[in-house]
Design a protein around this motif. Structure first.
Motif, short mmCIF file in Angstrom:
data_model
loop_
_atom_site.label_atom_id
_atom_site.label_comp_id
_atom_site.label_asym_id
_atom_site.label_seq_id
_atom_site.Cartn_x
_atom_site.Cartn_y
_atom_site.Cartn_z
N ILE A 96 -18.03 6.25 14.77
CA ILE A 96 -16.65 5.73 14.77
C ILE A 96 -16.03 5.74 13.37
CG2 ILE A 96 -16.79 4.32 16.87
CD1 ILE A 96 -17.41 1.89 15.18
N ALA A 97 -16.86 5.58 12.35
CA ALA A 97 -16.32 5.49 10.99
C ALA A 97 -15.89 6.87 10.52
CB ALA A 97 -17.38 4.92 10.04
N GLY A 98 -14.66 6.99 10.03
CA GLY A 98 -14.20 8.26 9.50
C GLY A 98 -14.77 8.49 8.10
N SER A 99 -14.37 9.60 7.48
CA SER A 99 -14.89 9.91 6.15
C SER A 99 -14.31 8.96 5.09
CB SER A 99 -14.57 11.36 5.80
OG SER A 99 -13.17 11.56 5.89
N LYS A 100 -13.17 8.36 5.43
CA LYS A 100 -12.55 7.43 4.50
C LYS A 100 -12.46 6.03 5.13
CE LYS A 100 -8.85 10.02 3.65
NZ LYS A 100 -7.53 10.30 3.07
N ALA A 101 -13.64 5.48 5.43
CA ALA A 101 -13.65 4.18 6.12
C ALA A 101 -13.60 3.03 5.12
CB ALA A 101 -14.90 4.08 6.98
N PHE A 102 -12.94 1.97 5.52
CA PHE A 102 -12.95 0.72 4.76
C PHE A 102 -13.68 -0.31 5.61
CE2 PHE A 102 -11.62 -3.25 2.98
CZ PHE A 102 -11.36 -3.00 1.64
N TYR A 103 -14.63 -1.03 4.99
CA TYR A 103 -15.45 -1.98 5.74
C TYR A 103 -15.05 -3.41 5.42
CZ TYR A 103 -18.32 2.07 6.75
OH TYR A 103 -18.75 3.30 7.18
N GLY A 106 -18.22 4.24 2.21
CA GLY A 106 -16.81 4.40 2.55
C GLY A 106 -15.95 4.34 1.30
N ILE A 107 -14.64 4.21 1.49
CA ILE A 107 -13.77 4.19 0.31
C ILE A 107 -13.56 2.76 -0.22
CG2 ILE A 107 -12.54 6.30 0.95
CD1 ILE A 107 -10.13 4.43 1.63
N GLY A 108 -14.11 1.81 0.46
CA GLY A 108 -13.99 0.44 -0.04
C GLY A 108 -14.57 -0.54 0.94
N SER A 109 -14.86 -1.75 0.46
CA SER A 109 -15.34 -2.78 1.38
C SER A 109 -14.98 -4.16 0.84
CB SER A 109 -16.85 -2.66 1.58
OG SER A 109 -17.52 -3.02 0.39
N LEU A 110 -14.97 -5.09 1.74
CA LEU A 110 -14.63 -6.46 1.39
C LEU A 110 -15.50 -7.40 2.22
CD1 LEU A 110 -12.71 -8.72 0.24
CD2 LEU A 110 -11.29 -8.31 2.26
N VAL A 111 -16.18 -8.31 1.54
CA VAL A 111 -16.92 -9.36 2.26
C VAL A 111 -16.12 -10.64 2.09
CG1 VAL A 111 -19.09 -10.64 2.44
CG2 VAL A 111 -19.12 -8.22 1.77
N LYS A 152 -5.39 -7.65 -2.30
CA LYS A 152 -5.87 -6.84 -3.45
C LYS A 152 -6.41 -5.47 -3.02
CE LYS A 152 -8.27 -10.36 -4.88
NZ LYS A 152 -9.34 -11.15 -5.46
N HIS A 153 -6.62 -5.30 -1.73
CA HIS A 153 -7.26 -4.07 -1.25
C HIS A 153 -6.29 -3.16 -0.48
CE1 HIS A 153 -11.23 -5.80 -2.15
NE2 HIS A 153 -10.64 -6.94 -1.83
N MET A 154 -5.01 -3.51 -0.55
CA MET A 154 -4.04 -2.81 0.30
C MET A 154 -3.97 -1.31 0.04
SD MET A 154 -2.90 -4.03 2.77
CE MET A 154 -2.44 -5.41 3.72
N LEU A 188 -6.86 0.20 1.73
CA LEU A 188 -6.72 0.04 3.18
C LEU A 188 -5.69 1.03 3.74
CD1 LEU A 188 -6.93 -3.82 3.37
CD2 LEU A 188 -8.27 -2.28 4.82
N ASN A 189 -4.60 1.21 2.99
CA ASN A 189 -3.58 2.16 3.45
C ASN A 189 -4.10 3.59 3.42
OD1 ASN A 189 -1.62 0.28 4.05
ND2 ASN A 189 -0.86 0.19 1.95
N ALA A 190 -5.00 3.87 2.48
CA ALA A 190 -5.55 5.23 2.37
C ALA A 190 -6.67 5.47 3.38
CB ALA A 190 -6.08 5.45 0.95
N ALA A 191 -7.23 4.38 3.90
CA ALA A 191 -8.38 4.52 4.80
C ALA A 191 -7.99 5.17 6.12
CB ALA A 191 -8.98 3.14 5.07
#
Lengths: 197, 293
Positions: free
Chosen positions: A15-22, A47-52, A68-70, A73-76
């Protein structure tokens, strides 16, 4: 209480694309969450970023945490959410044009249910359907809990059971249509497993 | 006889729908069927329609078969879990019932027993899938059936005049993928909408039977238009029924309208299905005025 369990690695990889954000939610004391396994999976997935973070079931808190991650997230191309079903639905409602997928299945345990706004209800069915339904739960949004699409009972977008209730499957269809993802409804026949524990 | 064999032969199939009584006496139904439904290919029997408790569809189908009629067994997911559904399908096969119409079913809340627990263990799509498995000699749990597996014509429903047509087509596609072999539609009053729908639905390559309810009057049609999902009535049709209430009451206008819809849609469908709602006696006139019997 409830317990979340990671979906199989292969499922998440598919399901995760090549530019996934977690996004990982570890806030709720009422939820048992497999923190280490999720961290390992995020690392491997690159992925291209993650946030816990915590309490993503609260839309205001979620947006505050995501601020801060927008850019990322927009690029994901995909947002994978490790949380209970409520958290996934909250994220999905905030990013209606994007692919938002559940990385976990949610199971029930007796006791308190944490902070769960009713509009993002999760039945804790243990076989999360959100990945094929645009992030709207068919178990709670459909009065018949149908998992294979709408019945013929909706009129003017309202359910046959309650004219004040939107047809859950029309909501699902419209959400997927807005994201150009209606093909995701062509999944194989689903049959619920009531023995899932 | 499976009605799919007739579609395969290119025949225009005519079916009618009857509801079992709230009781177990079928004399009246059988008399009406013999008197008025001789020209139809098969009689489709509802399953606690609109969630109102009635005599069972399977037993009624068996009675019709015993009286020389081909029958279509409607089976909904509202009242039975997957064990009961499969068990009833095998029982139907034992009785020689070969035609099925597989539906999710109305919610229990809308009928005469709203206190009942709604089941919906399966739904229309997974029920079609289940029938296909049984035909392959395996049940839903993966266990093999003893002896020759059953063989059915697997029917499903679609609403061509629904206000959410894209979602309906998407569901129709899922039913086809699951194994639906023919479709019966919700009652159509707007030929133009039906034809537009069929232009999109023909891609699935599955026969579609035009659903019809003979309008009993302006008030009744208005009620259907405002309350029944999937029904859309052009305003001038209601005016047409208002013009001469006596003619409408006698069913003359309703028969004319129904026959006209059939003529307008005939080239776009593979059969018609008349839901009689007590007006079995009007069926011969509808068919003759439509030029199909």
């Amino acid at each position: 209480m409830l317990i979340t369990q990671l979906k199989p690695k292969e499922t998440i990889a598919s399901i995760a694309g090549s530019k996934a954000f977690y996004i990982t939610c570890e806030g709720c004391r009422e939820v048992y969450f497999p923190e280490e396994e999720a961290a390992q999976l995020r690392e491997e997935a690159a992925g291209i970023g993650s946030l816990v973070t915590d309490y993503i079931c609260n839309p205001d808190n979620l947006m505050f945490q995501l601020e801060k991650h927008m850019e990322k997230l927009n690029a994901a191309d995909t947002i994978v959410v490790f949380s209970c079903g409520v958290g996934v639905q909250t994220v999905s409602a905030c990013f209606t044009g994007k692919k938002v997928y559940a990385g976990c299945d949610t199971y029930p345990l007796p006791g308190g249910q944490g902070v769960t706004p009713l509009e993002y209800d999760c039945d804790q069915c243990g076989e999360c359907h959100l990945n094929s339904t645009g992030g709207i739960c068919p178990i709670t949004a459909c009065s018949k809990s149908l998992v294979n699409g709408q019945c013929g009972g909706a009129k003017y977008g309202k359910c046959e059971v309650d004219k004040d209730m939107d047809c859950g499957w029309e909501r699902i269809y419209r959400r997927l249509e807005a994201a150009g993802l209606t093909d995701s409804l062509l999944y194989p026949v689903k049959i619920r497993d009531f023995a899932v524990e | 006889m499976r009605i799919t064999e007739l579609f395969d032969q290119g025949k225009f199939v005519i079916t009618a729908e009857l509801a079992p009584p709230k009781g177990f006496h079928l004399d009246h139904m059988l008399k009406e069927a013999k008197e008025y439904l001789g020209a139809v290919t098969a009689i489709n029997v509802t399953d606690n329609q609109s969630s109102n408790m009635k005599m069972g569809s399977m037993a009624t189908c068996k009675a019709l078969k015993d009286n020389g009629f081909e029958s279509i067994f409607q089976l909904t997911c509202r009242d039975r879990n997957r064990l009961a559904l499969q068990s009833d399908l095998l029982s139907a096969a034992y009785f020689g019932i070969e035609n099925l119409l597989l539906l999710t079913g109305d919610h229990t809340r809308v009928g005469d027993t709203p206190q009942a627990k709604p089941v919906f263990d399966l739904d229309s799509v997974s029920l079609i899938h289940t029938v296909k498995l049984l035909e392959q000699g395996v049940d839903l749990g993966g266990k093999e059936l003893e002896g020759e597996p059953p063989k059915f014509a697997k029917g499903a429903v679609v609403s061509p005049c629904s206000d959410s047509i894209d979602a309906q087509l998407s569901k129709m596609e899922r039913k086809v993928m699951a194994g639906a072999e023919y479709f019966q539609t919700q009652a159509v009053y707007d030929s133009e909408k039906f034809i537009k729908f069929m232009e999109r639905a023909k891609q699935f390559g599955v026969p579609v039977m035009l659903g019809l309810i003979i309008p009993k009057g302006a008030g009744a049609l208005n009620f259907l238009n405002n309350n029944i999902p999937g029904i859309s009535v052009p305003p001038d049709m209601i005016e047409e029924l208002k013009k001469d209430p006596e003619r409408a009451k006698a069913g003359i206008t309703g028969v004319e309208i129904t026959a006209r819809i059939i003529r307008e849609c005939r080239d776009y469908c593979q059969g018609v299905h008349i839901m009689t709602l007590g007006w079995e006696s009007k069926v011969p006139d509808v068919l003759s005025q439509a030029g199909i019997a």
